[in-house]
Design an enzyme around this catalytic site. Structure first.
Site, PDB file in Angstrom:
ATOM      1  CG  ASP A  36      -2.075   0.924   1.123  1.00  0.00           C
ATOM      2  OD1 ASP A  36      -2.300   1.477   0.028  1.00  0.00           O
ATOM      3  OD2 ASP A  36      -2.773   1.122   2.134  1.00  0.00           O
TER       4      ASP A  36
ATOM      5  CG  HIS B 285       0.040   1.877  -9.241  1.00  0.00           C
ATOM      6  ND1 HIS B 285      -0.149   1.560  -7.921  1.00  0.00           N
ATOM      7  CD2 HIS B 285      -1.083   2.544  -9.628  1.00  0.00           C
ATOM      8  CE1 HIS B 285      -1.338   2.006  -7.525  1.00  0.00           C
ATOM      9  NE2 HIS B 285      -1.917   2.604  -8.543  1.00  0.00           N
TER      10      HIS B 285
ATOM     11  CG  LEU C  64       9.334 -17.026  -3.920  1.00  0.00           C
ATOM     12  CD1 LEU C  64       9.137 -17.055  -2.401  1.00  0.00           C
ATOM     13  CD2 LEU C  64       9.759 -15.636  -4.362  1.00  0.00           C
TER      14      LEU C  64
END
Ligand code: FPP
Length: 250
Positions: free
Chosen positions: A22, A39, A133
């Protein structure tokens, strides 16, 4: 993990970290830039955080990138985010694949355009056997939507009511087979869950920092993990020390 660059005993390293990335908008605003620039900076940071996650020996990372509620943002921002997703797949997929990252998607792909959907499916297929991962990308994801969708399928599959258990519901979620997150990190200081992994994070530890996502660096990531390592997870029970004390007093 023996070679983890963290100053934490291996058993205290979380297996699964989930992140609410955020603050991109405020990061951009504070620099007089459009929100989409925030972003883009957030995406750059994501690359660094993914690399650090591999280095720290964490097995699962889930990132909240686009929520079911984000459709309500201005069209320009929504299009910007969709464009970022495509660019990331185009530019980063091969490197992620070489690094042994398995890409998964959680959420609903059906509302995305056919081109993006095809790219996402291709990325999932290409990386499906990687195991260094597991990266779950929450895109068009909402926790309530996920539970509603699970209930629909449980009913459609004709599961009898007495067979509906905690474990069964977990198997019907987008995260089926993934352990629940040990740690949820939220940047930019907001104290809310925002419809993220509301089932899976029932007993997760939280780390909230005022830092905006594009500025959440490796040092702060390390601090989050060290803070987590110092917590005692009780899962609704009493602390082990207290239990020992009550036994010796008995
Ligand atoms: C929240 O900040 C962030 C988002 C809604 C988008 C996060 C997306 C990325 C970092 C893009 C990269 C991800 C992938 C997988 C390609 P905000 O806009 O709500 O910030 P604000 O609260 O300051 O307005």
């Amino acid at each position: 993990m023996a070679d983890s660059p963290l100053n934490i005993p291996p058993e205290k390293i979380p297996q699964h970290v989930a992140i609410i990335m955020d603050g991109n908008g405020r990061w951009a605003l504070s620099r007089g830039l459009p929100r989409v620039a925030g972003h883009k900076a957030g995406t750059e940071n994501l690359r660094r955080v993914i690399r650090a996650t591999v280095e720290f020996g964490i097995k699962y990372l889930t990132i909240y990138a686009f929520s079911t509620e984000n459709w309500g943002r201005p069209a320009e921002e929504v299009q910007g985010l969709m464009g970022i997703l495509q660019d990331v797949i185009d530019r980063e997929l091969n490197e992620l694949h070489q690094e042994g990252v398995q890409l998964r998607h959680i959420g609903r792909l059906d509302r995305l355009g056919p081109k993006i959907k095809a790219k996402v499916l291709k990325a999932i297929e290409l990386t499906k056997n990687n195991d260094r991962l597991i990266l779950n990308v929450a895109w068009n994801y909402g926790g309530r939507d996920e539970i509603v969708y699970a209930i629909e399928r449980i009913i459609k599959d004709g599961i009898p009511a007495e067979e509906v258990t905690d474990q069964l519901v977990s198997k019907y979620l987008f995260t089926a087979g993934v352990p629940d997150p040990d740690l949820v990190i939220r940047t930019s200081g907001e104290l809310r869950v925002s419809n993220f992994l509301i089932w899976q994070a029932a007993y997760s530890e939280w780390y909230v920092t005022p830092t905006y996502w594009p500025d959440f660096d490796k040092d702060e990531y390390r601090r989050a993990l060290e803070t987590y390592a110092g917590r005692e997870r009780r899962y609704g029970k009493v602390s082990s020390e207290e239990l020992e004390g009550s036994k010796s007093n008995a």
